[in-house]
Design a protein around this motif. Structure first.
Motif, mmCIF file in Angstrom:
data_model
loop_
_atom_site.group_PDB
_atom_site.id
_atom_site.type_symbol
_atom_site.label_atom_id
_atom_site.label_comp_id
_atom_site.label_asym_id
_atom_site.label_seq_id
_atom_site.Cartn_x
_atom_site.Cartn_y
_atom_site.Cartn_z
ATOM 1 N N LYS A 163 -11.483 -0.164 1.961
ATOM 2 C CA LYS A 163 -11.647 -1.233 2.951
ATOM 3 C C LYS A 163 -10.572 -1.137 4.034
ATOM 4 O O LYS A 163 -10.845 -1.332 5.221
ATOM 5 C CB LYS A 163 -11.602 -2.599 2.265
ATOM 6 N N GLN B 168 -11.382 0.473 -4.070
ATOM 7 C CA GLN B 168 -12.069 -0.400 -3.116
ATOM 8 C C GLN B 168 -11.099 -0.948 -2.071
ATOM 9 O O GLN B 168 -11.422 -1.026 -0.881
ATOM 10 C CB GLN B 168 -12.729 -1.554 -3.866
ATOM 11 N N ARG B 169 -9.892 -1.304 -2.514
ATOM 12 C CA ARG B 169 -8.904 -1.876 -1.587
ATOM 13 C C ARG B 169 -8.510 -0.862 -0.507
ATOM 14 O O ARG B 169 -8.432 -1.203 0.679
ATOM 15 C CB ARG B 169 -7.675 -2.316 -2.389
ATOM 16 N N TYR B 170 -8.289 0.387 -0.910
ATOM 17 C CA TYR B 170 -7.901 1.405 0.066
ATOM 18 C C TYR B 170 -9.073 1.802 0.957
ATOM 19 O O TYR B 170 -8.897 2.078 2.147
ATOM 20 C CB TYR B 170 -7.315 2.631 -0.642
ATOM 21 N N GLN C 141 -10.872 -1.243 -8.466
ATOM 22 C CA GLN C 141 -10.338 -2.257 -7.558
ATOM 23 C C GLN C 141 -9.381 -1.620 -6.536
ATOM 24 O O GLN C 141 -9.418 -1.952 -5.351
ATOM 25 C CB GLN C 141 -9.615 -3.347 -8.352
ATOM 26 N N THR C 142 -8.510 -0.704 -7.017
ATOM 27 C CA THR C 142 -7.577 -0.036 -6.103
ATOM 28 C C THR C 142 -8.331 0.839 -5.120
ATOM 29 O O THR C 142 -8.041 0.850 -3.914
ATOM 30 C CB THR C 142 -6.575 0.813 -6.905
ATOM 31 N N HIS D 112 0.846 -1.189 0.000
ATOM 32 C CA HIS D 112 0.000 0.000 0.000
ATOM 33 C C HIS D 112 0.885 1.245 0.000
ATOM 34 O O HIS D 112 1.860 1.319 0.739
ATOM 35 C CB HIS D 112 -0.927 0.020 1.207
#
Length: 225
Positions: A195, A191-193, A188-189, A155
């Motif tokens: 979460k 959403q990942r951050y 997708q990126t 990250h």
């Protein structure tokens, strides 16, 4: 000591912000200004390291002040301190060289976090020399301390800060798709951050129910506002 110029059109707000600055170890208020012309004059006359700059000034905008500082050759650092929350203003502030963007209203703790991070950045840069990628990431992420103090491997602090700024500039909760469009990240990126920041308590999750299908997840920045 880091010398700070506090710029706000509201005399009372400028007084409160100056009092906040004086409470942070290592910082001192060099002066106060209530319009753009006065701010530019004081930067010329006083030893100023950092400007806490409001955007809504009676004669010009804060962005105009930042642009004028750079045109005049001043490398004075700037942290925008303003109620302006639209993404266009946030992006313009970044492009003109503002190091950080603090949205009103904020607490003493919120401002102190930014100032402490700025002091850390100054110490890092003052050391000089060459930097490996990890050090470069740390420099660029120093002012994003409120986004995620310890990011998992894989990250980027810079991306986390981009997400934070977009959420704080939004008028309401954002979905992962809306955040992706505003930041030009992939969904997708984004959403990942989202979460990650939601797990660490930086972001609040709410559900928006439609007529059919699964509820939409929407996110709001909730840390250090």
């Amino acid at each position: 000591m880091i010398e700070v110029l506090v710029v706000d059109d509201d005399v009372r707000v400028a007084h409160v912000n100056a009092a906040y600055v004086e409470k942070v170890p290592g910082f001192r208020v060099a002066g106060r200004a209530h319009n753009a012309a006065e701010a530019l004059r004081l930067v010329e006359e006083l030893p100023v390291d950092l400007v806490l700059l409001d955007h809504y000034l009676p004669d010009e905008t804060g962005l105009t002040v930042v642009r004028a500082l750079r045109e005049r050759g001043h490398q004075t650092d700037v942290i925008m301190v303003t109620a302006a929350r639209d993404v266009a203003t946030v992006q313009a502030a970044m492009r003109h060289g503002a190091l950080q963007y603090l949205v009103k209203p904020f607490s003493y703790a919120g401002l102190r976090t930014k100032l402490d991070a700025y002091a850390t950045l100054r110490r890092t840069l003052d050391n000089g020399g060459e930097a490996e990628q990890a050090e470069v990431d740390r420099i660029f992420g120093a002012l994003s301390a409120t986004a995620a103090p310890e990011l998992p491997k894989g990250h980027s602090p810079t991306t986390a800060e981009l997400v934070r700024r977009a959420l704080m500039a939004a008028d309401g909760p954002l979905s992962a798709q809306e955040l992706a469009e505003r930041t030009r990240l992939s969904r997708q990126t984004a959403q990942r951050y989202l979460k990650l920041l939601e797990r660490t308590g930086r972001v609040s999750l709410s559900l928006k129910y439609g007529d059919t299908g699964r509820p939409e997840h929407r996110y709001t920045w909730s840390y250090g506002r």
